[in-house]
Motif scaffolding. Structure first.
Motif, mmCIF file in Angstrom:
data_model
loop_
_atom_site.group_PDB
_atom_site.id
_atom_site.type_symbol
_atom_site.label_atom_id
_atom_site.label_comp_id
_atom_site.label_asym_id
_atom_site.label_seq_id
_atom_site.Cartn_x
_atom_site.Cartn_y
_atom_site.Cartn_z
ATOM 1 N N LEU A 23 7.921 35.324 8.023
ATOM 2 C CA LEU A 23 8.092 36.033 6.704
ATOM 3 C C LEU A 23 9.571 36.185 6.769
ATOM 4 O O LEU A 23 10.025 36.458 5.419
ATOM 5 C CB LEU A 23 7.476 37.438 7.166
ATOM 6 C CG LEU A 23 5.956 37.566 7.401
ATOM 7 C CD1 LEU A 23 5.584 38.963 7.923
ATOM 8 C CD2 LEU A 23 5.529 37.067 6.005
ATOM 9 N N ASP A 24 10.433 36.371 7.734
ATOM 10 C CA ASP A 24 11.994 36.217 7.413
ATOM 11 C C ASP A 24 12.448 34.954 6.559
ATOM 12 O O ASP A 24 13.029 34.933 5.657
ATOM 13 C CB ASP A 24 12.744 36.261 8.811
ATOM 14 C CG ASP A 24 12.457 37.642 9.322
ATOM 15 O OD1 ASP A 24 12.124 38.562 8.641
ATOM 16 O OD2 ASP A 24 12.890 37.586 10.688
ATOM 17 N N SER A 25 11.680 33.919 6.799
ATOM 18 C CA SER A 25 12.139 32.686 6.255
ATOM 19 C C SER A 25 11.877 32.753 4.758
ATOM 20 O O SER A 25 12.331 32.451 3.972
ATOM 21 C CB SER A 25 11.234 31.406 7.030
ATOM 22 O OG SER A 25 11.851 30.212 6.267
ATOM 23 N N ALA A 26 10.308 33.376 4.613
ATOM 24 C CA ALA A 26 9.829 33.546 3.145
ATOM 25 C C ALA A 26 10.887 34.427 2.416
ATOM 26 O O ALA A 26 10.985 34.277 1.251
ATOM 27 C CB ALA A 26 8.442 33.912 3.509
ATOM 28 N N GLY A 80 18.847 28.377 5.143
ATOM 29 C CA GLY A 80 18.828 27.430 6.168
ATOM 30 C C GLY A 80 18.986 28.238 7.568
ATOM 31 O O GLY A 80 18.191 27.646 8.467
ATOM 32 N N ALA A 81 19.629 29.197 7.602
ATOM 33 C CA ALA A 81 19.790 30.209 8.816
ATOM 34 C C ALA A 81 18.395 30.526 9.030
ATOM 35 O O ALA A 81 17.885 30.624 10.250
ATOM 36 C CB ALA A 81 20.744 31.183 8.629
ATOM 37 N N ALA A 216 22.371 28.088 13.733
ATOM 38 C CA ALA A 216 21.876 29.210 12.691
ATOM 39 C C ALA A 216 23.538 30.082 12.638
ATOM 40 O O ALA A 216 23.318 30.715 11.455
ATOM 41 C CB ALA A 216 21.035 30.217 13.587
ATOM 42 N N ALA A 217 24.346 30.166 13.595
ATOM 43 C CA ALA A 217 25.249 31.003 13.406
ATOM 44 C C ALA A 217 26.232 30.390 12.488
ATOM 45 O O ALA A 217 27.060 30.986 11.631
ATOM 46 C CB ALA A 217 25.807 31.287 14.938
ATOM 47 N N THR A 218 26.335 29.058 12.564
ATOM 48 C CA THR A 218 27.347 28.375 11.478
ATOM 49 C C THR A 218 26.719 28.683 10.358
ATOM 50 O O THR A 218 27.763 28.694 9.269
ATOM 51 C CB THR A 218 27.243 26.817 12.091
ATOM 52 O OG1 THR A 218 27.648 26.660 13.250
ATOM 53 C CG2 THR A 218 28.190 25.910 11.007
ATOM 54 N N LEU A 219 25.417 28.426 9.862
ATOM 55 C CA LEU A 219 24.964 28.809 8.577
ATOM 56 C C LEU A 219 25.225 30.192 7.986
ATOM 57 O O LEU A 219 25.740 30.600 6.948
ATOM 58 C CB LEU A 219 23.654 28.637 8.419
ATOM 59 C CG LEU A 219 23.296 27.135 8.469
ATOM 60 C CD1 LEU A 219 21.630 26.896 8.721
ATOM 61 C CD2 LEU A 219 23.469 26.345 7.178
ATOM 62 N N ASP A 220 25.027 31.301 9.059
ATOM 63 C CA ASP A 220 25.433 32.610 8.714
ATOM 64 C C ASP A 220 27.023 32.654 8.377
ATOM 65 O O ASP A 220 27.325 33.280 7.386
ATOM 66 C CB ASP A 220 25.415 33.506 10.093
ATOM 67 C CG ASP A 220 24.153 33.521 10.250
ATOM 68 O OD1 ASP A 220 23.211 33.552 9.275
ATOM 69 O OD2 ASP A 220 23.469 34.007 11.269
#
Length: 385
Positions: A23-26, A80-81, A216-220
């Motif tokens: 759901l977070d991804s959605a 992406g993250a 994930a941190a890089t995308l953030d």
């Protein structure tokens, strides 16, 4: 009977943790879609006593150059993250289920072995009674053997309860109600040392790209940087183009009269400094979290490698000690039957064998868990450009 693969598959299908990550991804995908869309125009109408009397105006909001690109880039990085975190959530869920299954296997095997040990203790009580009736043992020996048998039975019952609780843990991760025990573990822990690699070999984590948590941190960081750039470009606000027509013009030209205008916000009271400051703080925070994620990843890999080596060393040593303890137990029981040793020696040998069996199973489970930790840490995705 549930296999390890079936337990993991069921957990990934029914777990609330997977649902929340999905759901977070959605939600991130919806934000990305919203960043790409254009704002709707607004229609304004008015009527006045002065000519022309009717006015129809359409306000079309527009972005300054670069605003739309920064907004889309920031939302794309967040998407992406969120996608990477969905992968990570599934990997962690699979790891937790696999680890719970391994612990359940170990506790189940320990319980079965302790039940056999309790049966052996009962057999020893029978043997002591036979020797007492033959005049080779005393009533005290019978009492000692009976107490030892009762202690073994209690230990076996405790182990059975622990194995049931571990199986319920697997059942819960699979999304099955833990109100009653509904599954049984099909796989078992192997006892042979052939599964253990050389304890002197240092496990390596290989794979190109970034670790999942670091990616994930890089995308953030990328999303925060784009958001900070966007807030800077919003210093002057958002302009709008006005197009429309005027009608009903008594005494003047007939028909529809075109109307074109440009609305520009005036930065008299603020230049979006508050939003810029917040975006800068978010960017610094994201960079700090990235540095922490990289450090944690490096430390976790090193610790996992050391734990894997130690686990293999302990397991190999435990298997050797178990073989020796079982030989001593068999010889002491034989010697007692022949009257060459005391009951206390037999009981000590049985206790040592029981502890060695339990410890060897714990160590074999630790080897499997250490291998799974290294597999989890070895997950890689292509480096974020």
């Amino acid at each position: 009977m549930v296999t390890r693969a079936e337990a993991v598959a069921s957990a990934l299908t029914t777990s609330t943790r997977h649902t929340l990550a999905r759901l977070d991804s959605a939600s991130a995908f919806a934000q990305w879609s919203g960043a790409r869309q254009y704002e709707n125009p607004s229609l304004a109408t008015s009527y006045s006593g002065a000519a022309p009397q009717a006015h129809f105006m359409l306000d079309v909001p527009i972005d300054w150059p670069g605003q739309r690109a920064s907004r889309i880039a920031a939302s794309r990085a967040l998407l992406g993250a969120a996608t990477v975190r969905l992968w990570l959530a599934d990997a962690l869920l699979a790891f937790d289920t696999d680890t719970a299954y391994t612990r359940g296997q170990a506790l189940d095997a320990q319980a079965r072995l302790l039940v056999l040990t309790a049966h052996d203790a009962d057999s020893l009580v029978t043997l002591v009674r036979v020797r007492r009736d033959a005049g080779d043992a005393s009533d005290l020996d019978v009492e000692i053997a009976t107490v030892a048998a009762a202690q073994s039975a209690n230990i076996a019952l405790t182990a059975l309860a622990g194995a049931a609780s571990a199986t319920l843990r697997v059942q819960l991760l699979m999304g099955i109600s833990p109100e009653s025990l509904l599954i049984a573990l099909a796989d078992s822990i192997e006892w042979t040392p052939s599964r253990l690699s050389d304890a002197r070999r240092m496990p390596r984590v290989t794979g190109a790209g970034q670790a999942v948590s670091v990616a994930a941190a890089t995308l953030d960081v990328r999303a925060a940087a784009e958001q900070e750039r966007l807030e800077r470009r919003r210093r002057l606000g958002s302009p709008a183009i006005t197009v429309g027509v005027e009608a009903i013009n008594p005494g003047g030209p007939g028909g529809l009269l075109p109307l074109v205008g440009l609305s520009l916000p005036l930065p008299l009271f603020n230049r979006n400094q508050a939003a810029i400051a917040q975006a800068q703080a978010d960017l610094q925070r994201s960079r700090a979290l990235l540095a922490q994620a990289e450090l944690v990843q490096q430390t976790a890999v090193r610790v996992a490698q050391n734990d894997a080596v130690a686990a293999r060393t302990r397991a190999e040593r435990s298997l050797r000690l178990l073989a020796a303890a079982e030989r001593i137990n068999a010889l002491s029981l034989l010697a007692y039957r022949e009257g060459a040793t005391t009951l206390v020696t037999v009981l000590e040998a049985q206790r040592t064998t029981r502890d060695a069996r339990v410890q060897s199973l714990d160590d074999l489970a630790a080897v499997q868990i250490a291998d799974r930790v290294l597999q989890l840490l070895s997950l890689r995705i292509p480096a974020v450009q």
